[in-house]
Design a protein around this motif. Structure first.
Motif, short mmCIF file in Angstrom:
data_model
loop_
_atom_site.label_atom_id
_atom_site.label_comp_id
_atom_site.label_asym_id
_atom_site.label_seq_id
_atom_site.Cartn_x
_atom_site.Cartn_y
_atom_site.Cartn_z
N ARG A 168 0.87 -1.28 -0.04
CA ARG A 168 -0.02 0.02 -0.17
C ARG A 168 1.00 1.25 -0.10
NH1 ARG A 168 -4.99 -1.82 0.83
NH2 ARG A 168 -5.41 -3.69 1.86
N ILE A 193 -0.88 0.52 -14.19
CA ILE A 193 -0.44 1.02 -12.73
C ILE A 193 0.86 1.46 -12.60
CG2 ILE A 193 0.14 0.00 -10.42
CD1 ILE A 193 -1.84 -2.23 -10.96
N GLU A 241 -0.77 4.93 -11.06
CA GLU A 241 -1.70 4.28 -10.34
C GLU A 241 -3.01 4.80 -10.13
OE1 GLU A 241 -1.53 1.99 -6.02
OE2 GLU A 241 0.44 2.66 -7.04
N THR A 242 -3.06 6.30 -9.94
CA THR A 242 -4.18 6.91 -9.42
C THR A 242 -5.42 6.74 -10.55
OG1 THR A 242 -3.18 8.52 -8.07
CG2 THR A 242 -5.36 9.14 -9.02
N THR A 298 -6.59 3.05 -10.97
CA THR A 298 -7.67 2.76 -9.90
C THR A 298 -9.03 3.20 -10.32
OG1 THR A 298 -5.81 2.72 -8.25
CG2 THR A 298 -8.12 2.87 -7.47
N ILE A 303 -9.40 -0.75 -11.79
CA ILE A 303 -8.32 -1.75 -11.75
C ILE A 303 -8.04 -1.72 -10.31
CG2 ILE A 303 -5.87 -2.44 -11.87
CD1 ILE A 303 -6.09 -1.01 -14.64
N ASN A 304 -8.14 -3.12 -9.58
CA ASN A 304 -7.62 -3.19 -8.26
C ASN A 304 -6.29 -3.09 -8.11
OD1 ASN A 304 -7.10 -4.20 -5.61
ND2 ASN A 304 -9.03 -5.60 -5.60
N ALA A 305 -5.69 -2.05 -7.93
CA ALA A 305 -4.17 -1.92 -7.78
C ALA A 305 -3.24 -2.69 -6.68
CB ALA A 305 -3.81 -0.45 -7.63
N LYS A 365 -0.54 -5.60 -7.74
CA LYS A 365 0.64 -5.40 -7.21
C LYS A 365 1.20 -6.46 -6.23
CE LYS A 365 0.22 -1.19 -5.51
NZ LYS A 365 0.79 0.02 -4.81
N GLY A 398 -8.43 -1.98 -18.01
CA GLY A 398 -9.59 -2.13 -17.01
C GLY A 398 -10.64 -2.83 -17.84
#
Length: 605
Positions: A355, A454, A458-459, A462, A466-468, A472, A604
């Motif tokens: 995270r 990502i 990444e922002t 998301t 996308i479930n970053a 990851k 996505g």
């Protein structure tokens, strides 16, 4: 009125806009003839003796038969001659320079001058003065200097863009990649022959380089190959080869695999085959790190710990007497156990840390790498449970026996002798193929596109659904498993596993710093890039052991130069080329610009 007209003519003649003028004021015809004559003189000088004493390695005392460093000068001088002739438009030679005719000549002339000058200096240092140079060395040195003068008198290849101004800009223009051109179409059978010939030449070049016994020849080899590689890239041949390999992908992969399989049969010294096997281990682990760094954009500074987890796991279940567990797994089970243990550690470490982003993630992963090393150091029966034998490590790991085939003894095959190192090289080659297939399938899948999204933003990824975090963590676990897979072979190849093998940085490779450098040096997000980068970073220190005290200094200098002149790496993917070379965006209209959300939208979907 006449005076004003003359003044206007004079001003237009010396206008600063005429920036395509060469550095040395010679007519183009005379400059090309000078470069041609100089390269011919340098080539002729290699057939004469360069020194009178056989004490200098390579025996450069023979007339009529080049040897040692003379062969390198002969090769680059011949290439300079051919590329210079291609500028005359001779039929059959124009295919050498689809991207430009003059810049490759400059680089090859520098290769000739650098190789010859280094040889003359090495002879003087080793034997004690310039008096030890014979006429052949002076003839080749003079010819190389003349060729360089002629090459830098040639006008620059502008490719329709604004010509460079100033000495520094002209040098940068010579080194950077050429503008894409329209290559001559070849028949399909001819393209397949070209691909096969290139991989055969690559095998011969690698076998020659790894078989070099003395450092003077290896340094000259690096000078010649470095400038020659840059010249081939500037000429557009490397881009053309990449296009051919993309068109005939299966043929290229088969040719690469056959060339790699043939490598052990070219070696008569078991030590060099061992270096080849260790290079494959380093390259495979670097490719696993490329999943984490190159595709997902996660800066992992403790990645070598996953290699250690796999190696320790395989060693502990190998049946060695120094293991704390009285078990002996077959190799396939030991390899899977090493990969599974690394994957579990990857999930355990990644779940609470992924995270974080950027520098914070890098610091945490660096801490994990050090925690792993200190932990296995303390599991010695004194400061902790007796599992890893502390600093002594797990020793006497037995050789592998796969289906009755003992990799620890020599085997004869078709008149060739496969030594222990050759056996492990072929086994590690099989592992490398598996890792390449996993990387390629992952990169080309929907998950791979999501990783790239990502990495880029990444922002935005998301926001596109996308479930970053989950992706990851998947990248982290997959990269860890691939490292553990390679570690299971490393434990058996080296007979032992010790904590000092798995540091962040140091003189022993692979370590986390060198693995990360291999990915960046070769080209992030590509398959061939980390393989080439790892091979260079392992092979060069192994062949230049006498410079071990200056290894990190030279390593840092090389990275600075690389980031200055080729920040996208030796083998760059399409996105990196667009990011670091803006002029190519105009010539490739179908490619999305850097930072585009096109890849995010696709990922996505």
């Amino acid at each position: 009125m006449t005076t004003m007209t003359n003044l206007t003519k004079t001003t237009s003649t010396t206008s600063p806009d005429d920036s395509n003028a060469p550095l040395i004021p010679l007519p183009p015809t005379a400059a090309r003839a000078t470069a041609l004559a100089g390269s011919a003189i340098a080539l002729a000088g290699t057939f004469l003796a360069w020194t009178w004493s056989e004490e200098f390695p390579g025996n450069l005392t023979v007339t009529g038969y080049p040897g040692g460093l003379q062969t390198l000068t002969l090769t680059v001088a011949l290439l300079t001659l051919l590329f210079t002739l291609s500028g005359y438009g001779i039929k059959g030679l124009r295919w050498l320079t689809p991207g430009g005719t003059n810049s490759p000549v400059r680089l090859l002339a520098l290769a000739t001058l650098g190789t010859t000058g280094f040889t003359m200096g090495a002879i003087s240092v080793v034997l004690g003065g310039l008096v030890n140079l014979e006429p052949g060395a002076w003839i080749s040195g003079t010819g190389a200097l003349i060729a360089t003068i002629g090459a830098f008198a040639l006008p620059h290849d502008a490719h329709g863009e604004q010509p460079p101004t100033g000495l520094w800009e002209r040098i940068r223009h010579t080194l950077k990649a050429p503008a894409p051109g329209t290559p001559q179409k070849l028949p399909g059978w001819a393209e397949i022959l070209v691909i096969t010939g290139v991989f055969a030449a690559g095998l011969a070049l690698f076998a020659y380089g790894i078989d070099i016994e003395y450092p003077e020849l290896f340094i000259g080899f690096l000078i010649a190959v470095g400038f020659a590689f840059a010249a081939l890239g500037k000429a557009g041949l490397l881009r053309r080869l990449s296009q051919l390999a993309g068109t005939h992908r299966k043929v290229a992969m088969i040719a690469a695999l056959v060339a790699a399989i043939c490598f052990p049969f070219t070696q008569t010294n078991d030590q060099y085959a061992l270096i080849g096997a260790q290079v494959l281990i380093f390259a495979t682990v670097a490719l696993g790190l490329n999943v984490v760094v190159g595709l997902a954009g996660l800066l992992d500074l403790g990645y070598v710990a996953f290699l250690g987890v796999g190696a320790y796991t395989a060693a502990l279940v190998s049946g060695t007497a120094s293991s704390a567990f009285d078990v002996k797994f077959p190799f396939w089970a030991a390899a899977l156990a090493g990969a599974a243990a690394s994957l579990i550690f990857g999930v355990i470490i990644g779940a609470p840390t992924l995270r974080l982003r950027g520098d914070y993630l890098a610091i945490v992963t660096l801490g994990f790498g050090e925690i792993f090393r200190i932990t296995v150091l303390n599991l010695n029966g004194v400061t902790g449970p007796d599992i890893t034998n502390g600093s002594n490590g797990v020793t006497n790991v037995p050789d592998l026996n796969i289906l009755g085939f003992d990799l620890g003894i020599q085997h004869d095959f078709l008149g060739f002798s496969l030594t222990r190192s050759s056996n492990y090289f072929l086994l590690m080659l099989l592992f490398t193929v598996i890792v390449v297939l996993v990387f390629r399938r992952s990169a080309e899948s929907r998950i791979g596109r999501a990783w790239v999204a990502i990495r880029e933003d990444e922002t935005a990824a998301t926001a596109m659904g996308i479930n970053a975090f989950r992706l990851k963590l998947l990248a982290f676990a997959l990269g860890a498993a691939l490292a553990g897979f390679a570690g299971s072979v490393q434990a058996h190849l080296g007979y032992s596993v010790t904590p000092e093998q798995y540091q962040f940085a140091g003189s022993v490779a692979p370590n986390s710093a060198f693995l990360l450098a291999a990915v960046i040096l070769g080209g992030m997000g590509t398959i061939a890039g980390p393989l080439i980068g790892a091979a260079l970073l392992y092979l060069i220190p192994a062949k230049l052991a006498f410079m071990q005290d200056y290894q990190l200094v030279l390593f840092g200098l090389a990275l600075i130069l690389l980031m200055r002149f080729r920040p996208e790496g030796l083998i760059a993917d399409r996105r990196k080329k667009l990011e670091f070379h803006e002029h190519e965006q105009q010539t490739t209209p179908d490619a999305p610009p850097p930072g585009s959300t096109t890849g995010v939208a696709k990922a996505g979907a």
